[in-house]
Design an enzyme around this catalytic site. Sequence first.
Site, PDB file in Angstrom:
ATOM      1  N   PHE A 284      91.571  50.912-131.487  1.00  0.00           N
ATOM      2  CA  PHE A 284      90.994  51.670-130.368  1.00  0.00           C
ATOM      3  C   PHE A 284      91.653  53.038-130.341  1.00  0.00           C
ATOM      4  O   PHE A 284      92.871  53.139-130.300  1.00  0.00           O
ATOM      5  CB  PHE A 284      91.222  50.963-129.028  1.00  0.00           C
TER       6      PHE A 284
ATOM      7  N   ASP B  94      98.742  56.485-134.199  1.00  0.00           N
ATOM      8  CA  ASP B  94      98.331  56.537-132.793  1.00  0.00           C
ATOM      9  C   ASP B  94      99.343  55.705-132.001  1.00  0.00           C
ATOM     10  O   ASP B  94      99.295  54.474-132.004  1.00  0.00           O
ATOM     11  CB  ASP B  94      96.909  55.967-132.667  1.00  0.00           C
TER      12      ASP B  94
ATOM     13  N   LYS C 195      99.387  58.304-122.329  1.00  0.00           N
ATOM     14  CA  LYS C 195      99.760  57.221-121.418  1.00  0.00           C
ATOM     15  C   LYS C 195     101.096  57.451-120.696  1.00  0.00           C
ATOM     16  O   LYS C 195     101.144  58.167-119.710  1.00  0.00           O
ATOM     17  CB  LYS C 195      99.730  55.899-122.170  1.00  0.00           C
TER      18      LYS C 195
END
Length: 392
Positions: free
Chosen positions: A128, A215, A244
């Site tokens: 993702f 990532d 995040k």
Amino acid sequence: MTTPVMPTYGRLPVRFSHGQGAWLFDERGERYLDALSGIAVCGLGHAHPALTAAISEQAGRLIHTSNLYAIDNQERLAQMLVDLSGMDSVFFGNSGAEANEAAIKIARATGHARGIDVPRIAVAEGSFHGRTLATLSATGNPKVHAGFEPLVQGFVRFAYDDIEALEKIAASDGDVVAVLVEPILGEGGVVVPRSDYLVRLRALCDQHNWLLMLDEIQTGMGRTGRWFAHQHADVLPDVMTLAKALGNGVPIGACLARGAAAEALKQGSHGSTFGGNPLACAAALAVLETMRSDALVERAQARGERLREQLSQALRGLNCVREVRGQGLMIGIELDRPCTELVARALDKRLLINVTAERVIRLLPPLIIDDEAIDHIVASVRELVSEWNAGE
Ligand SMILES: Cc1ncc(COP(=O)(O)O)c(C=O)c1O
């Protein structure tokens, strides 16, 4: 209640009014243990006084200027991030998807500079990377693509944790310039690859002159017990993306690059109005300083081990449990059948969790979590999964 907010999210029937540490409180004052941290965002928990003070102080002085001007906080934050990571430079945006967009542009610019017309990036099945068009195209989940075709071209897929799959791509496709991969699949079900995976990936990338782009949007910022998950393996990527937990909830994303990749984006070739503004960077600086002063990375490692051990013990003997896995405070409990309804059942027990890949309970508690809250999570999860096991 109907609302003019677009219905893109399936929302649970609760509204929180405030938080304290690892706890959230609803409008009636009911207390919930937050074992999800807003999906790996609030590493310092809620209402951390150092962060509140830094944001208030900066908001009272200067929130935004523009990237037309030099920004002190942005330069300080970039310096801290390169010192922690061994990378050379940083581009700031506002989200994970935006950080990955910068990485994708770096790969394409690198390919074009090498004379490749359609440079390709290898991406993992089950990954993702975000919801913008380029990042959803990079994402290895058909559900995320559905309804938004045509996808952005220039991605080739490989099976995660399978070096041979990538070797096959290397043998057949000379236009690949980069590999974009999560050190642990987050949305894909907390999948921890073999311990030599990143080292072998690094070697393969060196062999074929590919950029290794990690990532670390979910795994970064101490979550797995290192500042960045790849530091468990002692490799350096060429590009790394963060978001995040970097701002603990204040929107900020970062794309870090090293060596030639750090030179790929030139003046005028990329930008973002809000990216790295004084307020967002003040928040991220406070996050980094607090993580360092309170040794939160080490704490994530120790508390994560404790939580995983206690969960393994508490769930032993329950037939429906396939595996308890993870690294640091990124934990997945795989069950033998789809279990998304456990999220609502946990909410009834005043515990915030999430289920990914349909059958994996995901726990991402704040890094500040104490032993009492860990015991509470273990007891609640044990009750939840026992009831599920008994078919209730
Ligand atoms: C590994 C990973 N990459 C990228 C993203 C996208 O981040 P954002 O939602 O901030 O755009 C996420 C979000 O869950 C993620 O987990």
